[in-house]
Design an enzyme around this catalytic site. Structure first.
Site, PDB file in Angstrom:
ATOM      1  CB  THR A  47      -0.922  -0.012   1.237  1.00  0.00           C
ATOM      2  OG1 THR A  47      -1.814  -1.122   1.115  1.00  0.00           O
ATOM      3  CG2 THR A  47      -1.740   1.263   1.352  1.00  0.00           C
ATOM      4  CB  THR A 104       0.477  -3.949   6.386  1.00  0.00           C
ATOM      5  OG1 THR A 104      -0.753  -3.934   5.665  1.00  0.00           O
ATOM      6  CG2 THR A 104       1.081  -2.560   6.428  1.00  0.00           C
ATOM      7  CG  ASP A 105      -2.362  -8.009   3.528  1.00  0.00           C
ATOM      8  OD1 ASP A 105      -2.657  -7.000   4.194  1.00  0.00           O
ATOM      9  OD2 ASP A 105      -3.063  -8.433   2.591  1.00  0.00           O
TER      10      ASP A 105
HETATM   11  N1  DAS Z   1      -2.512  -4.600   3.177  1.00  0.00           N
HETATM   12  C1  DAS Z   1      -1.908  -3.954   2.054  1.00  0.00           C
HETATM   13  C2  DAS Z   1      -0.666  -3.168   2.479  1.00  0.00           C
HETATM   14  O1  DAS Z   1      -0.641  -2.700   3.570  1.00  0.00           O
HETATM   15  C3  DAS Z   1      -1.650  -4.843   0.925  1.00  0.00           C
HETATM   16  C4  DAS Z   1      -0.366  -5.593   1.053  1.00  0.00           C
HETATM   17  O2  DAS Z   1      -0.119  -6.195   2.080  1.00  0.00           O
HETATM   18  O3  DAS Z   1       0.387  -5.540   0.096  1.00  0.00           O
HETATM   19  O4  DAS Z   1       0.244  -2.969   1.738  1.00  0.00           O
END
Ligand code: DAS
Length: 323
Positions: A15, A90-91
């Site tokens: 993201t 973040t995932d």
């Molecule tokens: N959840 C999103 C992020 O924070 C998507 C991902 O993990 O790429 O980037």
């Protein structure tokens, strides 16, 4: 001569690197150089060198990508970088952070960061997170923490950190322990001097297949049987102190007897796998007695990576999980 530390900024997408498509949905497209130029104050903190290793949402990041990242970081440090920032979705950030902890013994700070809100929405957290991560990467004492996740002005150790909320800006937590530091008023404050090293070794590649089976009430052995037929290793996320339904225990015994390394973790957010509190088929004491390797306090996602790296460097799983 510059007195700013040399920091390597490695981008993998997520993201924080996102731009909206025609329907407003976010997809990673910005480079490390783009991220740097949209973060006011970044250049004052460090002399930053950029590298783009991947451009993907973190749901698509795989262990071979984590291995490639570890290589890039080692190379950067060999060439003189004194700190490293990794931008990442973040995932799966917690998994990449822990994979780096298993494969890096480089003696410089490594800070992973990202964003919960894309750059085009009000209150986007990407620039603040990147700035905080650069501050951590430029703090020599942070090297003793191993790779850390820096989000929402908190510093989290790779072993404990998890994404605990799908969408809040304060999405990351270290259950049972809390953050190991904070970034406040432009200063990094570390709450601990060091954390235990997770380093196992540097494999030539990280392509072995280690599967994770999450135990639910009433589960039988079908998933274990299917996994045993194709995997190099298996992690069980057992209930409570490390338990499985009796019907699954029989399949686990067969898998271990067939030579499959099987690690026993707990699906609980905190606490160790027990040793001898419960007896009977499927209890922790039974599963230990038939050869499952207890993961101690390590959660299932990270136990999977630990088993994967242990197998890749030829380390005995029992040794790799001894606490
Ligand atoms: N959840 C999103 C992020 O924070 C998507 C991902 O993990 O790429 O980037």
């Amino acid at each position: 001569m510059s007195t700013r530390p040399q920091v390597l900024l490695v981008s993998l997408g997520g993201t924080i690197a996102g731009v909206p498509d025609e329907r407003g949905r976010n997809a990673p497209a910005k480079t490390a150089a783009d991220l740097l130029s949209s973060t006011p104050g970044a250049e004052d903190l460090a002399e930053v060198r950029v590298a783009d290793v991947r451009q993907m949402p973190s749901r698509a990041i795989s262990p071979p990508d984590m291995h490639a990242l570890a290589r890039e970081i080692r190379e950067g440090v060999r060439e003189g970088c004194e700190g490293v920032v990794v931008t990442h979705g973040t995932d799966t950030m917690e998994e990449t952070a822990y994979a780096l902890a298993l494969m890096l013994d480089i003696g410089v700070p490594v800070a992973l960061t990202g964003a919960m809100r894309p750059g085009h929405v009000p209150g986007s957290d990407g620039p603040a997170n990147l700035l905080a991560a650069l501050r951590v990467a430029a703090t020599r004492e942070a090297a003793a923490l191993g790779p850390v996740v820096v989000m929402h002005d908190e510093v989290h150790a790779a072993r404990w950190v998890t994404k605990a909320h799908t969408s809040r800006v304060a999405a990351f937590a270290s259950p049972s322990f809390g953050p190991v530091g904070t970034v406040l008023e432009g200063r990094v404050r570390l709450h601990v001097d060091s954390v235990r090293s997770e380093f196992l070794g540097v494999p030539d590649e990280l392509s072995g297949r280690v599967e994770l089976v999450w135990v639910s009430a009433g589960a039988d052995g079908a998933l274990v049987d299917a996994t045993a037929a194709l995997a190099d290793g298996l992690v069980i996320a057992g209930t409570g102190g490390g338990h499985v339904p009796p019907a699954m225990a029989e399949s686990l015994q067969k898998a271990v007897e067939g030579g499959l390394p099987v690690v026993l973790a707990s699906r609980c957010a905190g606490g160790p796998v027990l040793e001898e509190t419960y007896g009977g088929v499927g209890s922790e004491s039974h599963l230990r007695s038939i050869g499952l390797v207890p993961a101690g306090t390590l959660g299932p996602l990270k136990a999977r990576l630990r088993l994967m790296v242990a197998l890749a460097v030829g380390e005995d799983p029992v040794e790799a999980f001894s606490e």
